[in-house]
Every structure is written in C-alpha cells, then in structure tokens.
Design a protein around this motif. Sequence first.
Motif, PDB file in Angstrom:
ATOM      1  N   LEU A  51       5.098  -5.707  10.948  1.00  0.00           N
ATOM      2  CA  LEU A  51       5.750  -4.763  10.566  1.00  0.00           C
ATOM      3  C   LEU A  51       6.671  -4.106  11.747  1.00  0.00           C
ATOM      4  N   CYS A  52       8.242  -4.318  11.804  1.00  0.00           N
ATOM      5  CA  CYS A  52       9.147  -3.816  12.433  1.00  0.00           C
ATOM      6  C   CYS A  52      10.085  -2.540  12.189  1.00  0.00           C
ATOM      7  N   MET A  53      10.490  -1.769  13.160  1.00  0.00           N
ATOM      8  CA  MET A  53      11.164  -0.846  12.938  1.00  0.00           C
ATOM      9  C   MET A  53      11.994  -0.375  13.919  1.00  0.00           C
ATOM     10  N   LEU A  67       4.650   7.405  11.740  1.00  0.00           N
ATOM     11  CA  LEU A  67       5.722   6.599  11.762  1.00  0.00           C
ATOM     12  C   LEU A  67       6.069   5.755  10.469  1.00  0.00           C
ATOM     13  N   PHE A  68       4.994   5.541   9.798  1.00  0.00           N
ATOM     14  CA  PHE A  68       4.970   4.678   8.630  1.00  0.00           C
ATOM     15  C   PHE A  68       3.508   4.813   7.869  1.00  0.00           C
ATOM     16  N   ALA A  69       3.698   5.122   6.331  1.00  0.00           N
ATOM     17  CA  ALA A  69       2.552   5.330   5.888  1.00  0.00           C
ATOM     18  C   ALA A  69       2.352   4.550   4.389  1.00  0.00           C
ATOM     19  N   TYR A  70       1.356   3.889   4.174  1.00  0.00           N
ATOM     20  CA  TYR A  70       1.286   3.220   3.072  1.00  0.00           C
ATOM     21  C   TYR A  70       0.024   3.822   2.575  1.00  0.00           C
ATOM     22  N   ARG A  71      -0.299   4.309   1.381  1.00  0.00           N
ATOM     23  CA  ARG A  71      -1.288   4.867   0.715  1.00  0.00           C
ATOM     24  C   ARG A  71      -1.717   4.403  -0.790  1.00  0.00           C
ATOM     25  N   THR A  72      -2.890   4.139  -1.052  1.00  0.00           N
ATOM     26  CA  THR A  72      -3.207   3.915  -2.602  1.00  0.00           C
ATOM     27  C   THR A  72      -3.780   5.095  -3.016  1.00  0.00           C
ATOM     28  N   ASP A  76      -5.709   5.573   2.837  1.00  0.00           N
ATOM     29  CA  ASP A  76      -4.469   5.170   3.859  1.00  0.00           C
ATOM     30  C   ASP A  76      -4.707   3.845   4.057  1.00  0.00           C
ATOM     31  N   GLU A  77      -4.099   3.125   3.517  1.00  0.00           N
ATOM     32  CA  GLU A  77      -4.079   1.540   3.606  1.00  0.00           C
ATOM     33  C   GLU A  77      -3.500   0.986   4.939  1.00  0.00           C
ATOM     34  N   LEU A  78      -2.271   1.667   5.282  1.00  0.00           N
ATOM     35  CA  LEU A  78      -1.863   1.180   6.632  1.00  0.00           C
ATOM     36  C   LEU A  78      -0.996   2.408   7.072  1.00  0.00           C
ATOM     37  N   ASN A  79      -1.425   3.007   8.118  1.00  0.00           N
ATOM     38  CA  ASN A  79      -0.412   3.911   8.811  1.00  0.00           C
ATOM     39  C   ASN A  79      -0.313   3.646  10.293  1.00  0.00           C
ATOM     40  N   VAL A  80       0.997   3.907  10.715  1.00  0.00           N
ATOM     41  CA  VAL A  80       1.414   3.579  12.172  1.00  0.00           C
ATOM     42  C   VAL A  80       1.703   5.058  12.593  1.00  0.00           C
ATOM     43  N   GLY A  96      -8.623   3.115  13.630  1.00  0.00           N
ATOM     44  CA  GLY A  96      -7.549   2.349  13.785  1.00  0.00           C
ATOM     45  C   GLY A  96      -7.637   1.529  15.148  1.00  0.00           C
ATOM     46  N   VAL A  97      -6.519   1.006  15.650  1.00  0.00           N
ATOM     47  CA  VAL A  97      -6.426   0.325  16.799  1.00  0.00           C
ATOM     48  C   VAL A  97      -5.338   0.868  17.635  1.00  0.00           C
ATOM     49  N   LEU A  98      -5.418   1.279  19.075  1.00  0.00           N
ATOM     50  CA  LEU A  98      -4.729   2.080  19.757  1.00  0.00           C
ATOM     51  C   LEU A  98      -4.204   1.211  20.947  1.00  0.00           C
TER      52      LEU A  98
END
Length: 221
Positions: A51-53, A67-72, A76-80, A96-98
């Motif tokens: 994932l790039c931006m 910065l980016f949010a994907y939720r079902t 929260d399936e993928l949040n940046v 998360g991983v930081l």
Amino acid sequence: MSPAVTLFLIVVSTAVAGSVTIKTLVFPTATSTSYVEMIPQRPMNLTAFTLCMRVATELSGKREIILFAYRTGSYDELNVWREVDGRLSFYLAGDGVLFKVPDLGALITHLCVTWDSTSGLAALFLDGKRSLSKIYKKDHTVSPGGRVILGQDADSFLGSFDKKQSFVGEICDVNMWDTVLPDSAIICMFAGKREPRGNVFDWDSGELEINGDVEVATREL
C-alpha cells in the motif's frame, strides 16, 4: 453534510514538460464529517499487500492521525496511522506493528507499507528508503466486504467518526497491490514512474466518492 460526489481519477501525462499531473485530495480542517471513500477494483481478500501513498500534514503534538482505513462490519481490517508519538503503524484486525521513523510534515512524503502472511514480514518505506523488517500477523488473512476511506477512522461500518483522529493535510497517489512489490519498484514509484499500477486500487483510474469539505486539486509529480 454535503452530498457525496463521485470522482473518477484520470492521470494526464504532460509530454512537453516530461511530467505527470495527478489529482490530489486536500483535507483543510479537522472534522467528523469529511472523508473520501475509495472503491476497490477487486475484493480485498488479501494474504499479502503493498500500500503506497503520498501524504503531507502539519498536525503535530499529542494527536494521532488516520492515514488509511479499511473496515468490515466487525473489524478494522487494515488501518494505517501516524501515532501520538510520531511513529507510523498499521493494524490488521487487532494489535498493530509500529515503526520509529522521521516525523511526517508539510513536505510531501512517499509512504509504503508491505506485509506478507506466509512469512509475517512487515516493512515500511519513506521516500524510497526501507525500514527494518518485523514479524507480524503470520498466517492472517485480510477479509473482503468492507469499505475503504481516507480522512476518518470508522468505529462502525461507515460512521462513528472522531474529529480528533481525522486527517488534515494532503493525500494523493494511493495505490494498492495484492502482492509485496520488489524494493526496486517502490523506489521507482517514489521517483515518479507510473509502473506498475495497483491492481486493488489504481489512483490513475480508480473511483472515489467525496463527502464533506474535501478539495480536489491537481499537482505534478
């Protein structure tokens, strides 16, 4: 809230100047109502991704920024995130991983995150420079059927926004692949080359739904 506006992003190559002009999103103020929904080009059933931006923000201090949010419907399936302490992170349905990296600021930064389920390897790139690798969520799968938004963190399927977590600044060139790209490809993207294009999200041709106070402008890479 103003009605949603659907926008199809089309990249324009400027042959004379040798540059590329793209659309960019400007979030001028902190709100709980302004966001942009991205429509994926394929189901987000992911066992690996890049994932790039390109992003810039002047928000600082004791403030986390989505910065980016994907939720079902359930997770929260993928949040940046940009964390309170300035670290960058991403979360896959849980902890998360930081990464401790230079702070985001007013200068546009090219940011990529990569992850592979088989190995659990996770990494981050800032302006073409790669972080160390970390092991995260080995054998996990990102589930399809959710919604992707820029500008807000949804605590329900698409709602329950918190103004204090909203994004303020500029985001553009958001692309996503269902594989981990080679380091060389990410370095080339940082330099402005347009290949390869995302097969989950392609900023050049993807569909966006604009909601609230979000300005759409153009800029050259």
